[in-house]
Design a protein around this motif. Structure first.
Motif, short mmCIF file in Angstrom:
data_model
loop_
_atom_site.label_atom_id
_atom_site.label_comp_id
_atom_site.label_asym_id
_atom_site.label_seq_id
_atom_site.Cartn_x
_atom_site.Cartn_y
_atom_site.Cartn_z
N ALA A 214 1.20 -1.04 -0.08
CA ALA A 214 -0.35 -0.28 -0.33
C ALA A 214 0.49 0.81 -0.18
CB ALA A 214 -0.85 -0.16 1.33
N MET A 215 2.10 0.62 0.80
CA MET A 215 2.50 2.52 0.96
C MET A 215 3.81 2.10 -0.13
SD MET A 215 4.49 3.56 4.25
CE MET A 215 6.32 2.21 3.83
N MET A 216 4.26 1.55 -0.42
CA MET A 216 4.88 1.89 -1.95
C MET A 216 4.22 2.06 -3.30
SD MET A 216 7.98 2.20 -0.79
CE MET A 216 8.88 2.62 -1.92
N LEU A 217 2.86 1.96 -3.82
CA LEU A 217 2.24 2.65 -4.35
C LEU A 217 2.59 3.62 -4.63
CD1 LEU A 217 0.40 0.10 -6.43
CD2 LEU A 217 -1.96 1.41 -4.78
N GLY A 278 -4.36 9.17 -3.76
CA GLY A 278 -6.18 9.40 -3.56
C GLY A 278 -6.93 8.95 -4.45
N VAL A 279 -6.50 7.90 -5.50
CA VAL A 279 -7.24 7.50 -6.00
C VAL A 279 -7.06 5.45 -5.61
CG1 VAL A 279 -8.00 6.97 -8.88
CG2 VAL A 279 -7.93 9.67 -7.91
N PHE A 280 -6.24 5.16 -6.58
CA PHE A 280 -5.85 3.97 -6.30
C PHE A 280 -5.50 3.38 -5.29
CE2 PHE A 280 -3.34 0.78 -9.27
CZ PHE A 280 -4.14 -0.71 -9.04
N THR A 281 -4.78 3.75 -3.95
CA THR A 281 -4.12 2.91 -3.19
C THR A 281 -4.84 2.82 -2.39
OG1 THR A 281 -2.14 4.46 -3.52
CG2 THR A 281 -2.57 3.19 -1.03
N ARG A 282 -6.22 3.78 -2.55
CA ARG A 282 -7.42 3.66 -1.32
C ARG A 282 -7.53 1.92 -1.49
NH1 ARG A 282 -11.49 6.94 -1.25
NH2 ARG A 282 -10.21 8.41 -1.48
N TYR A 283 -7.81 0.98 -2.86
CA TYR A 283 -8.49 -0.40 -3.19
C TYR A 283 -7.28 -1.30 -2.31
CZ TYR A 283 -11.68 2.16 -6.14
OH TYR A 283 -12.89 3.98 -6.57
N THR A 284 -7.48 -1.73 -1.44
CA THR A 284 -6.08 -2.43 -0.67
C THR A 284 -6.62 -3.91 -1.20
OG1 THR A 284 -8.08 -1.92 0.81
CG2 THR A 284 -6.34 -0.97 0.90
N HIS A 285 -8.37 -4.11 -1.70
CA HIS A 285 -7.84 -6.02 -1.95
C HIS A 285 -7.71 -5.39 -3.55
CE1 HIS A 285 -10.19 -5.88 1.72
NE2 HIS A 285 -10.95 -5.09 2.43
N VAL A 286 -7.24 -5.13 -4.22
CA VAL A 286 -6.92 -4.38 -5.61
C VAL A 286 -5.55 -6.57 -6.11
CG1 VAL A 286 -5.47 -4.07 -7.70
CG2 VAL A 286 -7.59 -2.79 -6.38
N ASP A 288 -2.46 -8.29 -5.29
CA ASP A 288 -1.16 -7.75 -5.47
C ASP A 288 -0.06 -8.20 -6.36
OD1 ASP A 288 -2.16 -8.04 -2.77
OD2 ASP A 288 -0.51 -9.93 -2.37
N GLY A 289 -0.51 -8.67 -7.40
CA GLY A 289 0.57 -8.29 -8.58
C GLY A 289 0.49 -7.00 -9.01
N LEU A 290 -1.07 -6.43 -9.28
CA LEU A 290 -1.49 -4.86 -10.02
C LEU A 290 -0.40 -4.18 -9.56
CD1 LEU A 290 -2.20 -3.41 -11.90
CD2 LEU A 290 -5.08 -3.65 -11.17
N ARG A 291 -0.23 -4.03 -8.20
CA ARG A 291 -0.01 -3.55 -7.37
C ARG A 291 1.31 -3.50 -7.27
NH1 ARG A 291 -2.65 -3.12 -1.40
NH2 ARG A 291 -2.59 -5.05 -1.86
N LEU A 292 1.53 -4.08 -7.43
CA LEU A 292 3.68 -4.76 -7.41
C LEU A 292 3.87 -4.03 -8.66
CD1 LEU A 292 5.99 -5.94 -6.00
CD2 LEU A 292 5.75 -7.85 -7.01
N SER A 293 3.04 -4.38 -9.46
CA SER A 293 3.15 -3.25 -11.63
C SER A 293 4.27 -2.41 -11.36
CB SER A 293 2.52 -4.47 -11.64
OG SER A 293 2.25 -5.80 -12.40
N VAL A 294 2.64 -1.52 -10.78
CA VAL A 294 2.79 0.01 -10.88
C VAL A 294 3.41 0.66 -9.81
CG1 VAL A 294 1.35 2.19 -9.62
CG2 VAL A 294 0.26 0.19 -10.38
#
Length: 323
Positions: A214-217, A278-286, A288-294
């Motif tokens: 979440a933080m490093m996103l 503000g827009v993306f980090t809030r979706y914590t249930h996305v 993990d692979g997608l968040r790691l890609s970002v």
């Protein structure tokens, strides 16, 4: 009005406009626009009252030349804007590479200091993050939503607030460099300790993975920007401390100019970081692979623009001088 009187009243103005077309550097964009407006107005008058006169032909040619200069200036302005981002900023980053490395070292050491100190107890983390934030986070953890802090406000409002705060923090890190680079180093330490304590707190709760994703996103860009702002502030502050062969004031001006170029480069980075948070980090249930890609894409961008490209531009500059 008789043609002779019309010519006599305006000839000096036309000659001045004509000189501007021969020496582009003598005119500002506003002066060129004013000259073009005056000439086209006179041309319209001449076309109405002296349609077959030589003065009408002269004014038409003069208007065409002024229009060409305006178009040329517009192209140069866009070219200058592009080269600022693709050449000037990377070269400024290369010139400030030592200060940027020092900023990174200070920040990383501060993170480790925050981590190790936070391991000693929750009281330290409370002193750093504040009781209100700690109580809210503990409540969110109890609900099974440890990262719910990122979804507390509407996306657009959160984006604006976060971006403004990040820009202010980064500008502060840079601006205190006017009081020597030690002041910038101190602000960097504060932010590094806070980031380390934040991560250590979640690690103690067995939530380090969730915390980092979440933080490093957004933090990949945000924390990089703070480090870069720190390097810019140190570059300015070192101008006071280590003037070398320059006068202290001249050295400070050189460091400040370089630092400002570096600082400007992180404004788009901070805007993007604010948007992600503000827009993306809030979706914590996305996934993990997608968040790691970002996170990976953000990290690769930072490496490319602030590490690889400066070295490349420096080598190109050396090659051009040798040619």
């Amino acid at each position: 009005m008789k043609e002779a009187i019309f010519i006599r009243q305006n000839m000096d103005k036309w000659k001045a406009a004509e000189r501007r077309t021969f020496d582009f550097s003598m005119s500002s964009p506003d002066e060129l626009v004013e000259a073009y407006t005056d000439v086209t107005a006179d041309l319209a008058y001449a076309q109405t009252h002296y349609p077959h006169s030589h003065v009408t032909t002269y004014l038409n040619n003069l208007a065409v030349m002024l229009h060409g200069e305006l178009y040329h200036h517009k192209r140069e302005r866009w070219k200058r804007l592009i080269t600022f981002w693709t050449h000037e900023v990377p070269l400024a980053v290369y010139d400030g590479r030592r200060e940027l490395r020092l900023s990174l070292v200070i920040f990383l050491v501060s993170i480790l200091l925050g981590v190790f100190t936070a391991m000693g107890g929750e009281d330290f983390v409370r002193n750093i993050l504040g009781d209100k934030y700690m109580d809210m986070t503990l409540e969110n953890i109890a609900k099974g939503e440890p990262m719910a802090v990122y979804s507390g406000e509407p996306p657009f409002e959160m984006f604006l607030g976060i971006t403004f705060n990040n820009v202010m923090v980064s500008f502060l890190v840079f601006a205190v460099g006017v009081f020597t680079s030690f002041a910038t180093g101190y602000i960097l330490m504060e932010n590094g300790i806070m980031a380390g304590a934040f991560a250590a707190f979640f690690a103690q709760k067995g939530l380090l993975g969730d915390c980092l994703l979440a933080m490093m996103l957004h933090g990949t860009l945000e924390l990089s920007a703070i480090v870069i702002a720190g390097g810019a502030g140190i570059a300015m502050g070192n101008g006071w401390l280590f003037p070398g062969t320059y006068s202290r004031m001249e050295s400070f001006k050189i460091g400040a100019k370089r630092g400002l170029k570096i600082l400007v480069s992180i404004v788009p980075v901070l805007i993007m970081a604010g948007f992600i948070e503000g827009v993306f980090t809030r979706y914590t249930h996305v996934e993990d692979g997608l968040r790691l890609s970002v996170i990976i894409i953000s990290f690769l961008f930072v490496l490319y623009y602030f590490v690889y490209l400066p070295v490349k531009r420096h080598r190109e500059a050396i090659a051009n001088r040798q040619d």
